[in-house]
Design a protein around this motif. Sequence first.
Motif, PDB file in Angstrom:
ATOM      1  N   ALA A  80      -4.648   5.756  -1.164  1.00 28.74           N
ATOM      2  CA  ALA A  80      -3.630   4.913  -0.512  1.00 28.74           C
ATOM      3  C   ALA A  80      -2.766   5.754   0.421  1.00 28.74           C
ATOM      4  O   ALA A  80      -2.411   5.319   1.520  1.00 28.74           O
ATOM      5  CB  ALA A  80      -2.764   4.219  -1.561  1.00 28.74           C
ATOM      6  N   SER A 130      -4.773   6.390   3.486  1.00 26.89           N
ATOM      7  CA  SER A 130      -4.891   5.177   4.300  1.00 26.89           C
ATOM      8  C   SER A 130      -3.623   4.938   5.113  1.00 26.89           C
ATOM      9  O   SER A 130      -3.692   4.574   6.297  1.00 26.89           O
ATOM     10  CB  SER A 130      -5.179   3.973   3.396  1.00 26.89           C
ATOM     11  N   SER A 155      -4.242  -8.577   2.691  1.00 29.38           N
ATOM     12  CA  SER A 155      -4.235  -7.643   1.569  1.00 29.38           C
ATOM     13  C   SER A 155      -5.652  -7.209   1.209  1.00 29.38           C
ATOM     14  O   SER A 155      -5.903  -6.040   0.900  1.00 29.38           O
ATOM     15  CB  SER A 155      -3.559  -8.284   0.351  1.00 29.38           C
ATOM     16  N   LEU A 168       0.830  -1.201   0.000  1.00 29.68           N
ATOM     17  CA  LEU A 168       0.000   0.000   0.000  1.00 29.68           C
ATOM     18  C   LEU A 168       0.866   1.254   0.000  1.00 29.68           C
ATOM     19  O   LEU A 168       0.561   2.249  -0.664  1.00 29.68           O
ATOM     20  CB  LEU A 168      -0.913  -0.015   1.221  1.00 29.68           C
ATOM     21  N   VAL A 170      -9.060   0.924   1.824  1.00 27.00           N
ATOM     22  CA  VAL A 170      -8.918   1.936   0.777  1.00 27.00           C
ATOM     23  C   VAL A 170     -10.262   2.174   0.096  1.00 27.00           C
ATOM     24  O   VAL A 170     -10.661   3.320  -0.162  1.00 27.00           O
ATOM     25  CB  VAL A 170      -7.849   1.502  -0.251  1.00 27.00           C
ATOM     26  N   TRP A 185      -6.869  -4.643   3.740  1.00 26.40           N
ATOM     27  CA  TRP A 185      -6.322  -3.306   3.501  1.00 26.40           C
ATOM     28  C   TRP A 185      -6.891  -2.692   2.234  1.00 26.40           C
ATOM     29  O   TRP A 185      -7.109  -1.474   2.170  1.00 26.40           O
ATOM     30  CB  TRP A 185      -4.795  -3.368   3.444  1.00 26.40           C
ATOM     31  N   LEU A 186      -7.165  -3.511   1.232  1.00 24.27           N
ATOM     32  CA  LEU A 186      -7.821  -3.007   0.024  1.00 24.27           C
ATOM     33  C   LEU A 186      -9.215  -2.490   0.355  1.00 24.27           C
ATOM     34  O   LEU A 186      -9.642  -1.434  -0.147  1.00 24.27           O
ATOM     35  CB  LEU A 186      -7.893  -4.122  -1.023  1.00 24.27           C
ATOM     36  N   TRP A 231      -7.117   6.666  -6.716  1.00 26.07           N
ATOM     37  CA  TRP A 231      -6.821   5.528  -5.838  1.00 26.07           C
ATOM     38  C   TRP A 231      -5.470   5.673  -5.155  1.00 26.07           C
ATOM     39  O   TRP A 231      -5.315   5.337  -3.985  1.00 26.07           O
ATOM     40  CB  TRP A 231      -6.866   4.229  -6.648  1.00 26.07           C
ATOM     41  N   SER A 232      -4.479   6.179  -5.881  1.00 24.45           N
ATOM     42  CA  SER A 232      -3.162   6.352  -5.267  1.00 24.45           C
ATOM     43  C   SER A 232      -3.204   7.387  -4.144  1.00 24.45           C
ATOM     44  O   SER A 232      -2.519   7.237  -3.129  1.00 24.45           O
ATOM     45  CB  SER A 232      -2.131   6.766  -6.329  1.00 24.45           C
ATOM     46  N   VAL A 238       2.056   1.855  -3.504  1.00 26.32           N
ATOM     47  CA  VAL A 238       0.980   2.438  -4.319  1.00 26.32           C
ATOM     48  C   VAL A 238       0.824   3.918  -3.995  1.00 26.32           C
ATOM     49  O   VAL A 238       0.642   4.759  -4.885  1.00 26.32           O
ATOM     50  CB  VAL A 238      -0.347   1.686  -4.081  1.00 26.32           C
ATOM     51  N   GLY A 239       0.903   4.243  -2.704  1.00 28.06           N
ATOM     52  CA  GLY A 239       0.807   5.638  -2.301  1.00 28.06           C
ATOM     53  C   GLY A 239       1.931   6.480  -2.876  1.00 28.06           C
ATOM     54  O   GLY A 239       1.726   7.631  -3.281  1.00 28.06           O
TER      55      GLY A 239
END
Length: 293
Positions: A215, A218, A188, A116, A195, A191-192, A211-212, A119-120
């Motif tokens: 992340a 989050s 996973s 994550l 988000v 955590w998804l 979405w990023s 991704v962030g």
Amino acid sequence: MLGSLTTSAQQYFSVVVSASLKYLTLAFLTYYVSVVLYGIRWKLVLRGVGRDAPLHELVKAILASIFMNNVTPMSRSGGELLRMAWVSKKANIPTGVSAVSIVYERILETIPIFALFLVGMMYFSSGEPIPFVILGIAGVVLIWIKWDAFVRLSLRVFRTPVTDEEMRKITALRSMHSLNMAAVLLSSTVWLLDVVRLKLIALAFGLNLAWSFIAVISIANLLFGLVAFTPGGVGIIEGGLVGTLTYFGIPMALAVSITLLERFVSYVASSIVGLAVLLTSGGVEIWKALKSQ
């Protein structure tokens, strides 16, 4: 004090009323699906150390522990103790074994948190995502090679002391490949869903965030929760989330609304549900017995 609590409650409920009911319902759904997935993961880890417990008891223990976490200082302190005592009484599982299972759950969470985080980081990069994919693969390989060091680092990050015997049991779980794959997949997914919940809460106010970026929020939410010393992170998490959102350009009114709705789902409503479970499933007696030890 009472006046302040009343004002806070009015703020929460006024924000809830103004939000889209469709997205609010979906946000609640993602939260409680996550709770069930936590229960399934816990059941798998318990089986890995040679024990088992009914899934419904594990889910109830988690719900009650959420309430306890929300009313005791420091992240997850009271709730984890309640979880250990709950399965000890309801499923006759030794406290040491349940402690190992809970610690191992935290360790497994570190892997999707790392993903994550990557991704962030893509939110701040205008380039191709390939370097982040390579970094992620390299990170997973390094974790596998340096498993013992990774376990100790995870325990330090999550502030979880263990005995030498518990450490041996935890590191022995590495050889259970199917268990680890299933548990990491569940972690996973949880955590998804976190988000997704933040995305839905933003959509409830007509804000479609990348979405990023979600992340990033989050990860920030996790960090605020880890450093918070107040019960349930009250004040610290709210202030941190509002500050993070406004820092990235979200108008103050929207930042406050998103934060209040997120905390309504993850703190206010979850505390009410957890308290109900605690009162109706024998949790009060378990907590009293735990405190008397």
